[in-house]
Scaffold this motif. Structure first.
Motif, mmCIF file in Angstrom:
data_model
loop_
_atom_site.group_PDB
_atom_site.id
_atom_site.type_symbol
_atom_site.label_atom_id
_atom_site.label_comp_id
_atom_site.label_asym_id
_atom_site.label_seq_id
_atom_site.Cartn_x
_atom_site.Cartn_y
_atom_site.Cartn_z
ATOM 1 N N LEU A 164 0.672 -1.205 -0.149
ATOM 2 C CA LEU A 164 0.150 0.067 0.088
ATOM 3 C C LEU A 164 0.852 1.227 0.044
ATOM 4 C CD1 LEU A 164 -2.968 -1.068 2.471
ATOM 5 C CD2 LEU A 164 -3.025 -0.613 0.186
ATOM 6 N N THR A 165 1.956 1.043 0.670
ATOM 7 C CA THR A 165 3.064 2.355 0.623
ATOM 8 C C THR A 165 3.489 2.966 -0.717
ATOM 9 O OG1 THR A 165 3.485 1.656 2.910
ATOM 10 C CG2 THR A 165 5.034 3.337 1.771
ATOM 11 N N ASN A 166 3.823 1.660 -1.561
ATOM 12 C CA ASN A 166 4.099 1.690 -2.723
ATOM 13 C C ASN A 166 3.342 2.134 -3.703
ATOM 14 O OD1 ASN A 166 6.838 0.779 -2.206
ATOM 15 N ND2 ASN A 166 6.073 -1.316 -2.520
ATOM 16 N N TYR A 167 1.771 1.775 -3.430
ATOM 17 C CA TYR A 167 0.838 2.491 -4.261
ATOM 18 C C TYR A 167 0.641 3.868 -4.042
ATOM 19 C CZ TYR A 167 -1.235 -2.534 -5.053
ATOM 20 O OH TYR A 167 -1.146 -3.822 -5.213
ATOM 21 N N PHE A 168 0.762 4.526 -2.732
ATOM 22 C CA PHE A 168 0.309 5.885 -2.644
ATOM 23 C C PHE A 168 1.713 6.582 -2.949
ATOM 24 C CE2 PHE A 168 -2.995 4.229 -0.041
ATOM 25 C CZ PHE A 168 -3.866 5.380 0.159
ATOM 26 N N SER A 169 2.832 6.108 -3.067
ATOM 27 C CA SER A 169 4.126 6.658 -3.333
ATOM 28 C C SER A 169 4.279 7.038 -4.762
ATOM 29 C CB SER A 169 5.380 6.338 -2.627
ATOM 30 O OG SER A 169 5.508 4.829 -3.142
ATOM 31 N N ALA A 170 3.831 5.791 -5.698
ATOM 32 C CA ALA A 170 3.673 5.675 -6.969
ATOM 33 C C ALA A 170 2.739 7.019 -7.504
ATOM 34 C CB ALA A 170 3.301 4.376 -7.443
ATOM 35 N N MET A 171 1.682 7.251 -6.731
ATOM 36 C CA MET A 171 0.862 8.328 -7.128
ATOM 37 C C MET A 171 1.489 9.598 -7.522
ATOM 38 S SD MET A 171 -2.477 7.821 -5.082
ATOM 39 C CE MET A 171 -3.034 6.336 -4.461
ATOM 40 N N PHE A 172 2.445 10.295 -6.385
ATOM 41 C CA PHE A 172 3.300 11.463 -6.887
ATOM 42 C C PHE A 172 4.604 11.173 -7.395
ATOM 43 C CE2 PHE A 172 4.160 10.008 -2.251
ATOM 44 C CZ PHE A 172 5.476 9.907 -2.112
ATOM 45 N N GLU A 173 5.037 10.066 -7.263
ATOM 46 C CA GLU A 173 6.368 9.683 -8.224
ATOM 47 C C GLU A 173 6.138 9.616 -9.618
ATOM 48 O OE1 GLU A 173 8.655 7.135 -4.625
ATOM 49 O OE2 GLU A 173 7.633 6.214 -6.368
ATOM 50 N N SER A 174 4.961 9.447 -10.016
ATOM 51 C CA SER A 174 4.498 9.391 -11.479
ATOM 52 C C SER A 174 3.849 10.393 -11.921
ATOM 53 C CB SER A 174 4.037 8.066 -11.846
ATOM 54 O OG SER A 174 2.581 8.042 -11.251
ATOM 55 N N GLY A 176 3.894 13.668 -13.355
ATOM 56 C CA GLY A 176 4.548 14.180 -14.609
ATOM 57 C C GLY A 176 5.280 13.184 -15.491
ATOM 58 N N ALA A 177 4.900 11.956 -15.250
ATOM 59 C CA ALA A 177 5.887 11.048 -16.183
ATOM 60 C C ALA A 177 5.152 10.554 -17.326
ATOM 61 C CB ALA A 177 5.980 9.788 -15.285
ATOM 62 N N ILE A 178 5.718 10.120 -18.384
ATOM 63 C CA ILE A 178 5.130 9.612 -19.583
ATOM 64 C C ILE A 178 5.557 7.970 -19.645
ATOM 65 C CG2 ILE A 178 4.790 11.751 -20.578
ATOM 66 C CD1 ILE A 178 7.379 10.951 -22.095
ATOM 67 N N GLY A 179 4.691 7.333 -20.486
ATOM 68 C CA GLY A 179 5.141 5.890 -20.903
ATOM 69 C C GLY A 179 4.884 4.823 -19.665
ATOM 70 N N PRO A 180 5.821 3.984 -19.304
ATOM 71 C CA PRO A 180 5.473 2.794 -18.403
ATOM 72 C C PRO A 180 5.419 3.458 -16.799
ATOM 73 C CG PRO A 180 7.391 2.415 -19.759
ATOM 74 C CD PRO A 180 7.026 3.625 -20.351
ATOM 75 N N THR A 181 6.150 4.433 -16.588
ATOM 76 C CA THR A 181 6.000 5.136 -15.266
ATOM 77 C C THR A 181 4.850 5.599 -15.085
ATOM 78 O OG1 THR A 181 8.339 5.463 -15.059
ATOM 79 C CG2 THR A 181 7.234 6.687 -13.605
ATOM 80 N N HIS A 182 4.112 6.213 -16.153
ATOM 81 C CA HIS A 182 2.727 7.082 -15.889
ATOM 82 C C HIS A 182 1.740 5.931 -15.769
ATOM 83 C CE1 HIS A 182 -0.782 9.211 -16.570
ATOM 84 N NE2 HIS A 182 -1.150 8.283 -17.531
ATOM 85 N N TRP A 183 1.922 4.771 -16.363
ATOM 86 C CA TRP A 183 0.858 3.349 -16.359
ATOM 87 C C TRP A 183 1.053 2.854 -14.945
ATOM 88 C CZ3 TRP A 183 -3.092 3.831 -19.026
ATOM 89 C CH2 TRP A 183 -3.022 4.644 -20.386
ATOM 90 N N MET A 184 2.371 2.672 -14.515
ATOM 91 C CA MET A 184 2.604 2.324 -13.052
ATOM 92 C C MET A 184 1.798 3.094 -12.191
ATOM 93 S SD MET A 184 6.381 0.977 -13.258
ATOM 94 C CE MET A 184 6.362 0.616 -11.531
ATOM 95 N N GLY A 185 1.814 4.578 -12.215
ATOM 96 C CA GLY A 185 1.147 5.306 -11.514
ATOM 97 C C GLY A 185 -0.447 5.236 -11.448
ATOM 98 N N ARG A 186 -0.929 5.159 -12.537
ATOM 99 C CA ARG A 186 -2.463 4.753 -12.936
ATOM 100 C C ARG A 186 -2.756 3.696 -12.151
ATOM 101 N NH1 ARG A 186 -4.748 6.864 -18.597
ATOM 102 N NH2 ARG A 186 -6.518 6.315 -17.252
ATOM 103 N N ASN A 187 -2.099 2.578 -12.294
ATOM 104 C CA ASN A 187 -2.477 1.400 -11.913
ATOM 105 C C ASN A 187 -2.464 1.268 -10.365
ATOM 106 O OD1 ASN A 187 -2.694 -1.604 -11.942
ATOM 107 N ND2 ASN A 187 -0.781 -1.887 -11.085
ATOM 108 N N ALA A 188 -1.210 2.026 -9.727
ATOM 109 C CA ALA A 188 -1.109 2.163 -8.190
ATOM 110 C C ALA A 188 -2.420 2.881 -7.606
ATOM 111 C CB ALA A 188 0.133 2.825 -7.823
ATOM 112 N N ARG A 189 -2.909 4.069 -8.381
ATOM 113 C CA ARG A 189 -4.117 4.734 -7.897
ATOM 114 C C ARG A 189 -5.244 3.605 -8.040
ATOM 115 N NH1 ARG A 189 -6.827 9.166 -6.304
ATOM 116 N NH2 ARG A 189 -4.634 10.293 -6.045
ATOM 117 N N ASN A 190 -5.489 3.168 -9.018
ATOM 118 C CA ASN A 190 -6.619 2.186 -9.271
ATOM 119 C C ASN A 190 -6.607 1.126 -7.862
ATOM 120 O OD1 ASN A 190 -7.284 3.532 -11.720
ATOM 121 N ND2 ASN A 190 -6.431 1.997 -12.877
ATOM 122 N N HIS A 191 -5.614 0.615 -7.492
ATOM 123 C CA HIS A 191 -5.483 -0.575 -6.471
ATOM 124 C C HIS A 191 -5.827 0.451 -5.226
ATOM 125 C CE1 HIS A 191 -4.194 -4.174 -8.132
ATOM 126 N NE2 HIS A 191 -3.306 -3.505 -8.881
#
Length: 323
Positions: A164-174, A176-191
């Protein structure tokens, strides 16, 4: 800097790539080259205005002239803010939602947050004494996640904490990102949103009973201006809007450590226990190591400022940090 005459304009079809490439320095560099606190450019194929400085900041936060709704890029909404959160509201809706947030910001609740924070750091530092190495950023994120959840009344199983910590941190770490990092952030937010939605439904069904002064309890029972309960999806976004920013403070904790490494003389001043100086130091860290390079809004109605024309619907960026 001069503010007279026609607004300086960056020539060319589009400058989105320059913005991504220069990042934090984009607006600053152009302001210097134009010798102006304001200039016009094109981003994502549309006209945009970039500003900086004290007067521009005062203008930018005039709610009669600018609105936040629909201003943030969709990729930022999909990762950092979430859909229909308080950041996207204006007018009475924004004020009503803001009051929901302020209802948990009493002196007593903020004191409780401070006490929880001290407890969680004490537990962590005791554990670190037996560790071969400590990766501060990763540890800080987890400490702050546990702190935020306890304060917000959100139950978390020990086995869930790391993911869960990783999900929440991925939201702000991604954000302004594009490509795979952005999609990882979206996936984290969905979870994270799915997890929070389930908790809110449990609260509404009274199978979970968090303390009445907590975000989970208050937001689960919040009613909009029309008298209806906040939609489960939106309530989840808003509880996340309490937890995520607290977890994001891990970034500034790392910056504080970096600042003390570069300026070791500051350590003694802080150890003297002067709270006013400590606050000044923290604010300087925030200024020197800004989280984001700018904030965005849309022009709410046509108006003139310092001789410059602002047209309704124009994307406007404010550089909110100083060099």
């Amino acid at each position: 800097m001069s503010n007279a005459g026609k607004m300086p304009k960056e020539e060319g079809i589009d400058h989105s790539v320059s913005l991504i490439r220069e990042g934090y320095l984009y607006i600053l560099n152009k302001r210097r080259s134009f010798n102006s606190d304001i200039f016009e450019t094109r981003l994502l194929g549309k006209k945009a205005i970039c500003m900086g400085g004290k007067e521009a900041a005062e203008l930018f936060y005039d709610v009669e002239k600018f609105k936040r709704k629909d201003a943030a890029p969709n990729r930022v909404v999909q990762t950092l803010f979430g859909k229909n959160g308080v950041q996207a509201l204006d007018g009475q809706e924004h004020q009503h939602r803001k009051e929901m947030f302020m209802s948990i910001m009493s002196h007593e609740e903020l004191t409780r947050l401070t006490d929880i924070t001290k407890k969680q750091w004490a537990l962590a530092t005791t554990k670190w004494e037996k560790a071969d190495q400590v990766i501060l950023y990763e540890e800080a994120k987890e400490i702050l996640f546990r702190t935020a959840c306890e304060w917000a009344g959100v139950p978390v199983q020990a086995s869930e904490t790391k993911n869960l910590t990783n999900y929440f941190s991925a939201m702000f770490e991604s954000a302004g990102a594009i490509g795979p990092t952005h999609w990882m952030g979206r996936n984290a937010r969905n979870h994270a949103e799915k997890w929070m939605q389930e908790l809110i439904e449990h609260v509404r069904q009274e199978t979970i009973t968090p303390p009445e002064n907590t975000a989970l309890y208050r937001f689960s029972g919040h009613r909009e201006l029309d008298g209806n309960l906040l939609e489960t999806e939106v309530a989840a976004v808003e509880v996340i809007n309490i937890i995520r920013p607290i977890v994001a403070i891990a970034v500034f904790i790392n910056f504080i450590t970096l600042a003390l490494h570069h300026y070791p003389e500051e350590r003694k001043k802080l150890q003297a226990g002067d709270e006013k100086y400590a606050e000044m130091f923290i604010q300087e860290v925030r200024r020197f190591y800004p989280f984001f390079p700018f904030v965005t809004a849309l022009v709410k109605k046509d108006f003139t400022w310092n001789g410059y024309q602002f047209e309704k619907g124009t994307l406007t960026l404010l550089k909110h940090w100083k060099n």
